[in-house]
Design a protein around this motif. Structure first.
Motif, PDB file in Angstrom:
ATOM      1  N   ALA A 186     -39.225 -49.633  14.490  1.00  0.00           N
ATOM      2  CA  ALA A 186     -40.291 -49.333  13.524  1.00  0.00           C
ATOM      3  C   ALA A 186     -39.674 -48.794  12.236  1.00  0.00           C
ATOM      4  CB  ALA A 186     -41.269 -48.319  14.110  1.00  0.00           C
ATOM      5  N   ALA A 219     -45.365 -45.199  11.419  1.00  0.00           N
ATOM      6  CA  ALA A 219     -45.804 -46.579  11.155  1.00  0.00           C
ATOM      7  C   ALA A 219     -47.299 -46.699  11.363  1.00  0.00           C
ATOM      8  CB  ALA A 219     -45.072 -47.550  12.076  1.00  0.00           C
ATOM      9  N   LYS A 220     -47.880 -47.658  10.650  1.00  0.00           N
ATOM     10  CA  LYS A 220     -49.283 -47.987  10.880  1.00  0.00           C
ATOM     11  C   LYS A 220     -49.378 -48.873  12.107  1.00  0.00           C
ATOM     12  CE  LYS A 220     -51.544 -48.377   6.518  1.00  0.00           C
ATOM     13  NZ  LYS A 220     -52.393 -49.151   5.626  1.00  0.00           N
ATOM     14  N   ILE A 221     -50.470 -48.724  12.851  1.00  0.00           N
ATOM     15  CA  ILE A 221     -50.691 -49.584  14.019  1.00  0.00           C
ATOM     16  C   ILE A 221     -51.782 -50.585  13.653  1.00  0.00           C
ATOM     17  CG2 ILE A 221     -51.384 -49.623  16.440  1.00  0.00           C
ATOM     18  CD1 ILE A 221     -50.448 -46.736  16.643  1.00  0.00           C
ATOM     19  N   THR A 222     -51.507 -51.862  13.885  1.00  0.00           N
ATOM     20  CA  THR A 222     -52.426 -52.877  13.381  1.00  0.00           C
ATOM     21  C   THR A 222     -53.266 -53.544  14.456  1.00  0.00           C
ATOM     22  OG1 THR A 222     -50.621 -54.469  13.551  1.00  0.00           O
ATOM     23  CG2 THR A 222     -50.965 -53.434  11.407  1.00  0.00           C
ATOM     24  N   ASP A 223     -53.059 -53.190  15.719  1.00  0.00           N
ATOM     25  CA  ASP A 223     -53.720 -53.944  16.780  1.00  0.00           C
ATOM     26  C   ASP A 223     -53.756 -53.078  18.038  1.00  0.00           C
ATOM     27  OD1 ASP A 223     -54.864 -56.134  17.963  1.00  0.00           O
ATOM     28  OD2 ASP A 223     -53.218 -57.507  17.526  1.00  0.00           O
ATOM     29  N   HIS A 262     -39.670 -47.853  18.764  1.00  0.00           N
ATOM     30  CA  HIS A 262     -39.863 -46.873  17.697  1.00  0.00           C
ATOM     31  C   HIS A 262     -38.639 -46.759  16.792  1.00  0.00           C
ATOM     32  CE1 HIS A 262     -43.301 -45.159  20.275  1.00  0.00           C
ATOM     33  NE2 HIS A 262     -43.720 -46.077  19.451  1.00  0.00           N
ATOM     34  N   THR A 280     -46.551 -49.141  26.237  1.00  0.00           N
ATOM     35  CA  THR A 280     -47.631 -49.120  27.224  1.00  0.00           C
ATOM     36  C   THR A 280     -47.262 -50.087  28.350  1.00  0.00           C
ATOM     37  OG1 THR A 280     -48.890 -50.945  26.249  1.00  0.00           O
ATOM     38  CG2 THR A 280     -49.286 -48.745  25.346  1.00  0.00           C
ATOM     39  N   ASP A 308     -52.751 -52.727  22.090  1.00  0.00           N
ATOM     40  CA  ASP A 308     -51.638 -53.295  22.851  1.00  0.00           C
ATOM     41  C   ASP A 308     -52.088 -54.495  23.670  1.00  0.00           C
ATOM     42  OD1 ASP A 308     -53.094 -51.618  24.577  1.00  0.00           O
ATOM     43  OD2 ASP A 308     -51.361 -51.308  25.870  1.00  0.00           O
ATOM     44  N   ALA A 309     -53.342 -54.473  24.136  1.00  0.00           N
ATOM     45  CA  ALA A 309     -53.829 -55.584  24.952  1.00  0.00           C
ATOM     46  C   ALA A 309     -53.895 -56.869  24.116  1.00  0.00           C
ATOM     47  CB  ALA A 309     -55.192 -55.252  25.538  1.00  0.00           C
ATOM     48  N   GLU A 363     -52.292 -57.496  21.289  1.00  0.00           N
ATOM     49  CA  GLU A 363     -50.931 -57.858  20.911  1.00  0.00           C
ATOM     50  C   GLU A 363     -50.252 -58.624  22.049  1.00  0.00           C
ATOM     51  OE1 GLU A 363     -47.446 -54.883  19.627  1.00  0.00           O
ATOM     52  OE2 GLU A 363     -48.060 -54.720  21.719  1.00  0.00           O
ATOM     53  N   SER A 364     -50.370 -58.089  23.270  1.00  0.00           N
ATOM     54  CA  SER A 364     -49.712 -58.717  24.412  1.00  0.00           C
ATOM     55  C   SER A 364     -50.303 -60.102  24.678  1.00  0.00           C
ATOM     56  CB  SER A 364     -49.846 -57.837  25.656  1.00  0.00           C
ATOM     57  OG  SER A 364     -49.203 -56.612  25.418  1.00  0.00           O
ATOM     58  N   MET A 376     -48.567 -44.434  14.384  1.00  0.00           N
ATOM     59  CA  MET A 376     -47.664 -43.987  15.435  1.00  0.00           C
ATOM     60  C   MET A 376     -47.021 -42.704  14.928  1.00  0.00           C
ATOM     61  SD  MET A 376     -46.690 -44.585  18.454  1.00  0.00           S
ATOM     62  CE  MET A 376     -47.363 -46.221  18.775  1.00  0.00           C
ATOM     63  N   ARG A 382     -47.562 -54.855  16.651  1.00  0.00           N
ATOM     64  CA  ARG A 382     -48.586 -53.986  16.054  1.00  0.00           C
ATOM     65  C   ARG A 382     -47.971 -52.763  15.380  1.00  0.00           C
ATOM     66  NH1 ARG A 382     -51.318 -50.082  20.020  1.00  0.00           N
ATOM     67  NH2 ARG A 382     -49.673 -49.620  21.506  1.00  0.00           N
ATOM     68  N   VAL A 383     -46.705 -52.497  15.638  1.00  0.00           N
ATOM     69  CA  VAL A 383     -46.045 -51.332  15.037  1.00  0.00           C
ATOM     70  C   VAL A 383     -44.793 -51.716  14.235  1.00  0.00           C
ATOM     71  CG1 VAL A 383     -44.794 -49.195  15.567  1.00  0.00           C
ATOM     72  CG2 VAL A 383     -46.951 -49.674  16.712  1.00  0.00           C
ATOM     73  N   THR A 430     -45.120 -57.306  29.157  1.00  0.00           N
ATOM     74  CA  THR A 430     -45.068 -58.484  28.288  1.00  0.00           C
ATOM     75  C   THR A 430     -43.639 -58.724  27.813  1.00  0.00           C
ATOM     76  OG1 THR A 430     -47.336 -58.110  27.578  1.00  0.00           O
ATOM     77  CG2 THR A 430     -45.984 -59.498  26.156  1.00  0.00           C
ATOM     78  N   ARG A 446     -42.543 -53.912  11.857  1.00  0.00           N
ATOM     79  CA  ARG A 446     -42.486 -54.987  10.853  1.00  0.00           C
ATOM     80  C   ARG A 446     -41.009 -55.410  10.717  1.00  0.00           C
ATOM     81  NH1 ARG A 446     -46.935 -53.293  12.065  1.00  0.00           N
ATOM     82  NH2 ARG A 446     -47.780 -51.513  10.964  1.00  0.00           N
ATOM     83  N   ASP A 489     -48.848 -52.657  29.392  1.00  0.00           N
ATOM     84  CA  ASP A 489     -49.012 -54.006  28.861  1.00  0.00           C
ATOM     85  C   ASP A 489     -47.781 -54.461  28.088  1.00  0.00           C
ATOM     86  OD1 ASP A 489     -51.101 -55.687  29.223  1.00  0.00           O
ATOM     87  OD2 ASP A 489     -52.474 -54.624  27.887  1.00  0.00           O
ATOM     88  N   GLU A 490     -47.326 -53.574  27.209  1.00  0.00           N
ATOM     89  CA  GLU A 490     -46.237 -53.951  26.309  1.00  0.00           C
ATOM     90  C   GLU A 490     -44.905 -54.113  27.043  1.00  0.00           C
ATOM     91  OE1 GLU A 490     -47.882 -52.111  22.093  1.00  0.00           O
ATOM     92  OE2 GLU A 490     -46.846 -50.791  23.490  1.00  0.00           O
TER      93      GLU A 490
END
Lengths: 347, 76, 339
Positions: A181, B51-55, A178, A204, B57-58, B60-61, B43, A232-233, A210, A235, A206-207
């Protein structure tokens, strides 16, 4: 998730020391029991990424002074309420009659100030790049509305120089998603040139798994590396709007980190144009040198130089109900996480 | 350090977004994201959409793990 | 309620013991609590059956005093009725003592009394004695209520926090954290909206359905302040056993999870006022669960874990990644975690 878990569990290469520099990572790693699936060659170190843990005792003293001597209403994130100052915490001050209000957002403190024009309202601005924009928005809003009874007590911090100060404490950083972000990833790419490896991680299960698996894989080459694993958050450019806002309202300054001392240009303070919203100036606070318990080893814990359990105070004089050091106060603190979720399953 | 919450944008009005996280709703600042629209996921931290979330988490991973198995490059 | 003038307020005179006190009792309490055992005498005189009684008391303060799903009146009956029920005792009689802040609206007092009457009727308990005191403005937060209750123990049922044994299943009678979440939202300190109502309910019927299904129940405890997590640690400590939880099996309403996510709180530590934590041998659990799921307050009952001989005094969770982690020990004030 299973692939990542397998990569981590089956690792048997050279010793890997990974430092998470975000309190929420620390908290989630303990909550999920991730340490329990790590092979002995992987060590996770909880670094200085919890704003509460690195907030010096003197800062709490200033807040207590504002509340008890100046009669200000202190608006704060719940995280700070029990942090010990030199004499007392904000919870202690509250029992002596201080007005201490827990808020979800600094913007709520501005609303409270507007609704209570007869009260001086001070927001305790702690936190890293993720939280700074919220504080900046609050100051801008108060300025736009001409609220004369709102100010902030600043202790905001920034991570880049802390990473540099911590260089060598670990083989790779788990960067706080974050924060990235907001800041983007350039700072992490620059660190690669200094030989510092790391990956940006989300929060999460998963994250986190990973991100750890990616560290395990990329460490094999022995070359410094960087990957963004929170695509996903985060850039590459971060949040230009947030960075612009921060630059408008605040400027870099030296900052004291509890346990680490002063790190040059690792803090943020209000620019002169917003000086009217700086509680230290507004209430002419004297310089405060806070005193921490000398036996407390929070500083070494934060640098990965010792484990919470190596501290003599841990679990005896210092517990979540009676914290001595800030790492025990915050739910995200390394010591609190160790104590609450720690490796005491077998007695 | 930063409790982040993923939430869906329900509506936007005057720089403020109403967000919904599993039925918990709150107004947050939308000042930091220009092109926010209802239905977007964001988020949220301390009352601000950061921030915008684009995906998910599963997904993305999965993509990151796949790229690791391939040429070791991700699109960072 | 209609006959109550909305401009009427409780005054210090209402607590002075004179004519106005009598008026208040007649108009509010007698009007609602009327039953053959509720007399004007100094004490209620009650028949005693053979066997044993359970006896308990509890004080109630809640801010705000009314909230989605109930008010302090309903809460004050449920709390004491549920404490009796947890011992396998059928609630019989209650007393209630009020401390009312000067200036409290009489109409609100009536609403509270009406809720108490309705809840007492549902629980099958009679209010047989009461007391009213009025405190000066600012000396109490609106109204405090203390209720005391007696109940008749059921033959062949003996429950205690010390009776949990390895091999027991751990059952919770519904989704956790509702009351705490409701109160948090009702205080509106964090400007969060969610469609959550308190789980506050009288649970003698729920307990009765369980003990009709099986007499072999070791522990029944109502999760109140501190939530289900605190109860689990209490039982692990009292019974000197370990508890294993499967985090995925703990029922939590999505809205409660959303609020907790926003504020960094753990639903297992939010208060409940209508949830029981039950320990019984695994062989009995299916029958108990079946009975519970037919009940009005326990349709989402679930087995959330088991009792083990390992790690006595500790509660260990199996997490979503299949690893084990300690449930944090309960403690202190619940503080939202943001930064």
């Amino acid at each position: 998730m299973e692939t990542a878990k397998q990569i981590i569990e089956s690792y048997d290469g050279r010793k890997l020391r990974i430092m998470e520099v975000c309190g929420t990572h620390t908290h989630e790693i303990f909550r999920l029991g991730i340490r329990r699936i790590l092979p002995p060659q992987i060590e996770l170190i909880s670094g200085p990424g919890c704003p509460v843990c690195v907030t010096p005792a003197g800062y709490i003293d200033e807040a207590v002074m504002l509340a008890l001597e100046h009669g200000a209403v202190i608006c704060t994130f719940g995280d700070l309420i029990r942090v010990p100052g030199s004499e007392m915490s904000l919870a202690g001050a509250r029992s002596k009659g201080a007005a201490v209000k827990t808020v979800y957002s600094p913007l709520d403190a501005v609303d409270f100030a507007r609704e209570n024009p007869d009260k001086q309202v001070v927001f305790l601005a702690v936190g890293f790049e993720t939280t700074v924009p919220a504080a900046c928005l609050a100051v801008k809003k108060a300025a736009a509305e001409g609220l004369a009874n709102f100010s902030i007590l600043g202790a905001n911090k920034t991570m880049p120089n802390a990473y540099r100060a911590l260089k060598g404490s670990a083989d790779a950083f788990l960067y706080p998603g974050h924060v990235n972000a907001i800041t983007g990833t350039a700072v992490c790419e620059d660190l690669v040139k200094l030989g510092v490896s790391g990956v940006v991680a989300g929060f999460t299960a998963d994250e986190i798994l990973t991100a750890l698996a990616v560290i395990v894989r990329l460490s094999a080459s022995g070359e410094p590396f960087f990957r963004n694993c929170y695509l996903r958050v985060v850039r590459p450019e971060g949040s230009p709007a947030a960075l612009k806002l921060m630059d408008t309202v605040m400027e870099p300054c030296d900052a004291e980190w509890r346990g680490l001392g002063v790190i040059p240009m690792s803090g943020l303070k209000l620019r002169p144009a917003f000086a009217a919203y700086d509680a230290r100036l507004k209430f002419s606070l004297p310089p405060v040198a806070g005193r921490s318990n000398p036996a407390c080893r929070c500083g070494e814990v934060l640098q990965g130089k010792c484990k919470s359990t190596d501290c003599k105070l841990f679990g005896t004089a210092c517990t979540p109900l009676h914290p001595v050091g800030a790492c025990m106060v915050s739910n995200e603190g390394a010591c609190s996480a160790y104590y609450q979720y720690g490796d005491i399953l077998n007695g | 350090m930063c409790v982040g919450l993923s939430a869906r944008v329900v509506s936007i009005e005057d720089g403020t977004a109403l967000i919904d996280a599993s039925g918990a709703k709150r107004r947050v600042s939308a000042d930091l994201i220009d092109d926010l629209e209802p239905g977007d996921y964001v988020m949220v931290h301390a009352g601000v959409a950061i921030a915008k979330i684009t995906d998910t988490d599963a997904d993305e991973s999965r993509k990151i793990m796949e790229s690791l198995d391939g040429n070791g490059e991700t699109d960072h | 309620m209609d006959n109550m003038n909305s401009n009427e307020f409780v005054t210090l005179a209402h607590g002075a013991g004179g004519r106005q006190t009598a008026e208040l009792i007649d108009r509010v309490f007698k009007a609602h609590f009327s039953n053959p055992d509720f007399t004007g005498d100094d004490a209620a005189v009650l028949p005693v059956d053979a066997g044993k009684i359970a006896f308990t008391t509890d004080g109630f303060i809640v801010s705000p005093f009314e909230f989605p799903g109930g008010n302090i009146g309903k809460l004050s009956i449920c709390g004491t009725v549920n404490d009796l029920a947890c011992m396998g005792a059928k609630p019989l009689y209650l007393s209630c003592a009020f401390v009312i802040e000067e200036g409290f609206p009489l109409a609100k007092l009536e609403e509270i009394a009406a809720a108490m009457k309705k809840t007492a009727d549902e629980a099958g308990v009679r209010i047989v004695a009461g007391d009213t005191k009025v405190a000066g403005k600012g000396q109490v937060d609106h109204v405090f209520i203390t209720t005391t209750g007696v109940g008749q123990l059921t033959e062949g049922v003996r429950t205690s926090g010390a009776f949990a044994r390895p091999g027991d299943a751990v059952i919770v009678t519904g989704d956790v954290g509702r009351h705490g979440c409701t109160i948090l939202l009702a205080r509106n300190e964090f400007e969060i909206d969610a469609d959550v109502t308190s789980d506050c309910a009288p649970l003698w019927g729920t307990v009765k359905s369980m003990i009709d299904a099986s007499r072999d129940i070791h522990v029944i405890r109502d999760a109140t302040r501190g939530g289900v997590g605190t109860v689990l640690y209490e039982i692990a400590d009292q019974s000197k056993v370990g508890i294993r939880l499967n985090s995925a099996d703990v029922p939590v309403a999505p809205e409660v999870r959303g609020v907790c996510g926003m504020l960094g709180l753990e639903p297992l530590y939010l208060a409940c006022e209508g949830r029981l934590v039950v320990f019984a041998p695994k062989s009995e659990a299916p029958a108990i669960l079946e009975a519970l799921r037919k009940g009005p307050y326990s349709a989402s009952a679930a087995i959330i874990g088991e009792v083990v001989a390992d790690h006595p005094g500790k509660v260990v969770m199996t997490t979503e990644i299949g690893a084990q982690s300690l449930l944090p020990q309960p403690g202190g004030e619940l503080l939202p975690r943001i930064c």
